[in-house]
Write a protein that holds these residues in place. Structure first.
Motif, PDB file in Angstrom:
ATOM      1  N   ASN A 267      23.826   8.947  33.393  1.00  8.05           N
ATOM      2  CA  ASN A 267      22.606   8.717  32.612  1.00  8.05           C
ATOM      3  C   ASN A 267      22.231   7.239  32.498  1.00  8.05           C
ATOM      4  O   ASN A 267      21.562   6.826  31.550  1.00  8.05           O
ATOM      5  CB  ASN A 267      22.740   9.316  31.208  1.00  8.05           C
ATOM      6  N   GLY A 268      22.683   6.437  33.464  1.00  7.27           N
ATOM      7  CA  GLY A 268      22.346   5.029  33.445  1.00  7.27           C
ATOM      8  C   GLY A 268      23.302   4.155  32.658  1.00  7.27           C
ATOM      9  O   GLY A 268      23.000   2.987  32.388  1.00  7.27           O
ATOM     10  N   GLU A 269      24.471   4.694  32.331  1.00 16.30           N
ATOM     11  CA  GLU A 269      25.468   3.892  31.602  1.00 16.30           C
ATOM     12  C   GLU A 269      26.418   3.158  32.539  1.00 16.30           C
ATOM     13  O   GLU A 269      27.062   2.183  32.135  1.00 16.30           O
ATOM     14  CB  GLU A 269      26.285   4.802  30.671  1.00 16.30           C
ATOM     15  N   ILE A 270      26.490   3.603  33.817  1.00 14.90           N
ATOM     16  CA  ILE A 270      27.401   3.004  34.798  1.00 14.90           C
ATOM     17  C   ILE A 270      26.614   2.688  36.064  1.00 14.90           C
ATOM     18  O   ILE A 270      25.824   3.502  36.547  1.00 14.90           O
ATOM     19  CB  ILE A 270      28.560   3.963  35.147  1.00 14.90           C
ATOM     20  N   TYR A 271      26.868   1.494  36.632  1.00 14.67           N
ATOM     21  CA  TYR A 271      26.173   1.074  37.849  1.00 14.67           C
ATOM     22  C   TYR A 271      27.150   0.452  38.836  1.00 14.67           C
ATOM     23  O   TYR A 271      28.005  -0.354  38.450  1.00 14.67           O
ATOM     24  CB  TYR A 271      25.091   0.025  37.528  1.00 14.67           C
ATOM     25  N   LEU A 272      26.990   0.803  40.095  1.00 16.78           N
ATOM     26  CA  LEU A 272      27.647   0.089  41.183  1.00 16.78           C
ATOM     27  C   LEU A 272      26.666  -0.963  41.675  1.00 16.78           C
ATOM     28  O   LEU A 272      25.544  -0.640  42.066  1.00 16.78           O
ATOM     29  CB  LEU A 272      28.000   1.041  42.325  1.00 16.78           C
ATOM     30  N   ARG A 273      27.094  -2.220  41.646  1.00 17.25           N
ATOM     31  CA  ARG A 273      26.234  -3.297  42.129  1.00 17.25           C
ATOM     32  C   ARG A 273      26.535  -3.558  43.598  1.00 17.25           C
ATOM     33  O   ARG A 273      27.708  -3.675  43.974  1.00 17.25           O
ATOM     34  CB  ARG A 273      26.459  -4.564  41.309  1.00 17.25           C
ATOM     35  N   LYS A 274      25.518  -3.659  44.427  1.00 16.51           N
ATOM     36  CA  LYS A 274      25.704  -3.772  45.867  1.00 16.51           C
ATOM     37  C   LYS A 274      25.537  -5.194  46.395  1.00 16.51           C
ATOM     38  O   LYS A 274      26.157  -5.553  47.395  1.00 16.51           O
ATOM     39  CB  LYS A 274      24.718  -2.849  46.594  1.00 16.51           C
ATOM     40  N   ASP A 275      24.679  -5.995  45.761  1.00 19.03           N
ATOM     41  CA  ASP A 275      24.474  -7.348  46.258  1.00 19.03           C
ATOM     42  C   ASP A 275      25.649  -8.257  45.920  1.00 19.03           C
ATOM     43  O   ASP A 275      25.845  -9.295  46.543  1.00 19.03           O
ATOM     44  CB  ASP A 275      23.179  -7.946  45.719  1.00 19.03           C
ATOM     45  N   LYS A 276      26.434  -7.863  44.935  1.00 19.78           N
ATOM     46  CA  LYS A 276      27.668  -8.551  44.571  1.00 19.78           C
ATOM     47  C   LYS A 276      28.650  -7.459  44.167  1.00 19.78           C
ATOM     48  O   LYS A 276      28.281  -6.528  43.441  1.00 19.78           O
ATOM     49  CB  LYS A 276      27.432  -9.507  43.409  1.00 19.78           C
ATOM     50  N   PRO A 277      29.907  -7.526  44.629  1.00 20.75           N
ATOM     51  CA  PRO A 277      30.837  -6.418  44.374  1.00 20.75           C
ATOM     52  C   PRO A 277      31.318  -6.353  42.926  1.00 20.75           C
ATOM     53  O   PRO A 277      32.264  -7.019  42.528  1.00 20.75           O
ATOM     54  CB  PRO A 277      31.997  -6.709  45.338  1.00 20.75           C
ATOM     55  N   GLU A 278      30.639  -5.519  42.159  1.00 19.33           N
ATOM     56  CA  GLU A 278      30.971  -5.345  40.741  1.00 19.33           C
ATOM     57  C   GLU A 278      30.536  -3.960  40.291  1.00 19.33           C
ATOM     58  O   GLU A 278      29.684  -3.329  40.908  1.00 19.33           O
ATOM     59  CB  GLU A 278      30.249  -6.386  39.873  1.00 19.33           C
ATOM     60  N   VAL A 279      31.111  -3.528  39.173  1.00 21.30           N
ATOM     61  CA  VAL A 279      30.645  -2.327  38.488  1.00 21.30           C
ATOM     62  C   VAL A 279      30.175  -2.760  37.105  1.00 21.30           C
ATOM     63  O   VAL A 279      30.846  -3.546  36.424  1.00 21.30           O
ATOM     64  CB  VAL A 279      31.754  -1.263  38.372  1.00 21.30           C
ATOM     65  N   LEU A 280      29.016  -2.273  36.704  1.00 20.08           N
ATOM     66  CA  LEU A 280      28.447  -2.607  35.403  1.00 20.08           C
ATOM     67  C   LEU A 280      28.478  -1.379  34.512  1.00 20.08           C
ATOM     68  O   LEU A 280      28.039  -0.303  34.906  1.00 20.08           O
ATOM     69  CB  LEU A 280      26.995  -3.088  35.582  1.00 20.08           C
ATOM     70  N   ALA A 281      29.006  -1.556  33.302  1.00 21.46           N
ATOM     71  CA  ALA A 281      28.987  -0.504  32.285  1.00 21.46           C
ATOM     72  C   ALA A 281      28.227  -1.045  31.076  1.00 21.46           C
ATOM     73  O   ALA A 281      28.452  -2.184  30.654  1.00 21.46           O
ATOM     74  CB  ALA A 281      30.405  -0.112  31.889  1.00 21.46           C
ATOM     75  N   ILE A 282      27.315  -0.238  30.507  1.00 18.49           N
ATOM     76  CA  ILE A 282      26.464  -0.741  29.428  1.00 18.49           C
ATOM     77  C   ILE A 282      26.376   0.261  28.279  1.00 18.49           C
ATOM     78  O   ILE A 282      26.662   1.453  28.431  1.00 18.49           O
ATOM     79  CB  ILE A 282      25.043  -1.057  29.932  1.00 18.49           C
ATOM     80  N   SER A 283      25.948  -0.257  27.135  1.00 24.02           N
ATOM     81  CA  SER A 283      25.720   0.597  25.971  1.00 24.02           C
ATOM     82  C   SER A 283      24.443   1.412  26.170  1.00 24.02           C
ATOM     83  O   SER A 283      23.568   1.058  26.980  1.00 24.02           O
ATOM     84  CB  SER A 283      25.588  -0.266  24.717  1.00 24.02           C
ATOM     85  N   LYS A 284      24.312   2.476  25.405  1.00 23.96           N
ATOM     86  CA  LYS A 284      23.130   3.336  25.526  1.00 23.96           C
ATOM     87  C   LYS A 284      21.847   2.576  25.190  1.00 23.96           C
ATOM     88  O   LYS A 284      20.800   2.799  25.806  1.00 23.96           O
ATOM     89  CB  LYS A 284      23.276   4.553  24.620  1.00 23.96           C
ATOM     90  N   ARG A 285      21.912   1.650  24.248  1.00 21.49           N
ATOM     91  CA  ARG A 285      20.683   0.957  23.871  1.00 21.49           C
ATOM     92  C   ARG A 285      20.252  -0.078  24.912  1.00 21.49           C
ATOM     93  O   ARG A 285      19.107  -0.517  24.886  1.00 21.49           O
ATOM     94  CB  ARG A 285      20.816   0.320  22.490  1.00 21.49           C
ATOM     95  N   LEU A 286      21.144  -0.423  25.852  1.00 22.66           N
ATOM     96  CA  LEU A 286      20.771  -1.325  26.928  1.00 22.66           C
ATOM     97  C   LEU A 286      20.105  -0.604  28.101  1.00 22.66           C
ATOM     98  O   LEU A 286      19.452  -1.238  28.929  1.00 22.66           O
ATOM     99  CB  LEU A 286      21.999  -2.077  27.449  1.00 22.66           C
ATOM    100  N   ILE A 287      20.250   0.713  28.163  1.00 21.07           N
ATOM    101  CA  ILE A 287      19.755   1.467  29.320  1.00 21.07           C
ATOM    102  C   ILE A 287      18.269   1.213  29.581  1.00 21.07           C
ATOM    103  O   ILE A 287      17.887   0.851  30.702  1.00 21.07           O
ATOM    104  CB  ILE A 287      20.043   2.974  29.168  1.00 21.07           C
ATOM    105  N   PRO A 288      17.370   1.385  28.594  1.00 16.78           N
ATOM    106  CA  PRO A 288      15.941   1.165  28.893  1.00 16.78           C
ATOM    107  C   PRO A 288      15.635  -0.285  29.279  1.00 16.78           C
ATOM    108  O   PRO A 288      14.729  -0.528  30.079  1.00 16.78           O
ATOM    109  CB  PRO A 288      15.232   1.562  27.595  1.00 16.78           C
ATOM    110  N   LEU A 289      16.391  -1.236  28.755  1.00 15.54           N
ATOM    111  CA  LEU A 289      16.154  -2.648  29.064  1.00 15.54           C
ATOM    112  C   LEU A 289      16.598  -2.965  30.493  1.00 15.54           C
ATOM    113  O   LEU A 289      15.913  -3.703  31.213  1.00 15.54           O
ATOM    114  CB  LEU A 289      16.908  -3.531  28.071  1.00 15.54           C
ATOM    115  N   ILE A 290      17.728  -2.403  30.911  1.00 18.90           N
ATOM    116  CA  ILE A 290      18.212  -2.593  32.278  1.00 18.90           C
ATOM    117  C   ILE A 290      17.260  -1.923  33.273  1.00 18.90           C
ATOM    118  O   ILE A 290      16.933  -2.488  34.331  1.00 18.90           O
ATOM    119  CB  ILE A 290      19.635  -2.039  32.435  1.00 18.90           C
ATOM    120  N   LYS A 291      16.801  -0.727  32.929  1.00 15.10           N
ATOM    121  CA  LYS A 291      15.874  -0.015  33.819  1.00 15.10           C
ATOM    122  C   LYS A 291      14.599  -0.819  34.037  1.00 15.10           C
ATOM    123  O   LYS A 291      14.113  -0.935  35.166  1.00 15.10           O
ATOM    124  CB  LYS A 291      15.555   1.361  33.234  1.00 15.10           C
ATOM    125  N   GLU A 292      14.089  -1.391  32.968  1.00 16.10           N
ATOM    126  CA  GLU A 292      12.861  -2.168  33.075  1.00 16.10           C
ATOM    127  C   GLU A 292      13.067  -3.448  33.881  1.00 16.10           C
ATOM    128  O   GLU A 292      12.250  -3.789  34.745  1.00 16.10           O
ATOM    129  CB  GLU A 292      12.332  -2.511  31.676  1.00 16.10           C
TER     130      GLU A 292
END
Length: 298
Positions: A267-292
């Motif tokens: 649901n957008g709480e976990i991301y695999l980053r491709k341009d730099k090798p990392e995994v991003l985990a975020i809080s639920k309230r960050l989801i709409p801000l990251i999407k934007e």
């Protein structure tokens, strides 16, 4: 995610770029040296027969296809040594209690970070507290592999726990500190200039080293805004990107969004980053801000 060298500057580390002109090596073995050459040189410095171990499945972050360990349990002048061979080339050398004469690339001027002296442009790391010397390549700086000690000579094998054990979003630093102290070694807490999209008044970052995730001990950068955990970066390496993606799919199911930079899960709480090798985990309230911010749609 703060870049590694920026993190060094944040901790007020000074380092002379005029590092020793002698290339860094241990037992005259250098990063990217071949399997056969490094095995011969290590055997020349070992009192006992060098053990050659193959790891399956492959776990070392810099290994894409094959992972081997050359292990000397008794170095001739004292100590132990372990070399990681990733895809046929030396990727990491870790030693304990060896003679300083076996190490080249040392300089009178060096950086200091955690318990380490960093020589040869941050590729040769000495820990004087435990008398260890570790040699890495440039590709090992981002995943902080200078902090990793080879379990074949250090007896430090860790049991893997889920990221949810550590990353309880919304919780305070004090509430999570017992978990950090149990699973992170070493552990560093620093104040940072606020940059979170939630625009907190104050921000702290907890640097958790050697947390076992995706099959290997890793650095996690957990970011707190106004004393609430909002975001965490789990540092990985390019060679293991396919393995990490498979691990995320096994845990969270098929990605719900994918483009050139990101794969989104849970649901957008976990991301695999491709341009730099990392995994991003975020809080639920960050989801709409990251999407934007990153034009992510799901």
């Amino acid at each position: 995610m703060n870049k590694f060298l920026l993190a060094l500057c944040t901790l007020a580390i000074t380092f002379s770029t005029n590092a020793s002109a002698v290339p860094a090596s241990i037992f005259d073995i250098s990063i990217s040296e071949s399997f056969d050459s490094s095995l011969t040189k290590l055997q020349e410095n070992c009192q006992t027969k060098v053990r050659v171990l193959s790891n399956l499945p492959v776990r070392f972050p810099l290994a894409k296809h094959t992972e081997q360990h050359l292990v000397c349990d008794t170095v001739k002048h004292g100590g132990k040594a372990a070399i990681v061979i990733a895809d046929g080339k030396v990727a990491h050398i870790n030693t304990n209690n060896i003679s300083e004469s076996a190490v080249t690339g040392l300089s009178d001027k060096y950086a200091e970070y955690l318990a380490y002296q960093a020589h040869s442009n941050h590729l040769l790391w000495l820990n004087t507290n435990i008398n260890s010397a570790t040699l890495i390549g440039q590709d090992a700086l981002h995943p902080n592999l200078f902090v990793w000690s080879n379990p074949h000579i250090n007896n430090n094998q860790q049991s893997e726990v889920t990221l949810n054990t550590l990353l309880k979003f919304g919780a305070s630093i004090d509430a999570l500190m017992p978990i950090f102290e149990k699973h992170c070694q070493p552990l560093v807490i620093q104040d940072t200039k606020p940059w979170l999209l939630t625009k907190p008044n104050a921000q702290k970052q907890v640097n958790c080293f050697n947390f076992s995730a995706f099959g290997f001990p890793r650095k996690i950068e957990a970011v707190f805004g106004d004393n609430h955990l909002e975001l965490a970066w789990i540092l990985t390496a390019s060679a293991e990107q396919t393995r990490v993606a498979q691990s995320l799919s096994n845990t969270y199911g098929k990605a719900i969004f994918e483009n050139a930079q990101w794969q989104a899960y849970q649901n957008g709480e976990i991301y695999l980053r491709k341009d730099k090798p990392e995994v991003l985990a975020i809080s639920k309230r960050l989801i709409p801000l990251i999407k934007e911010k990153y034009a992510i749609t799901f």
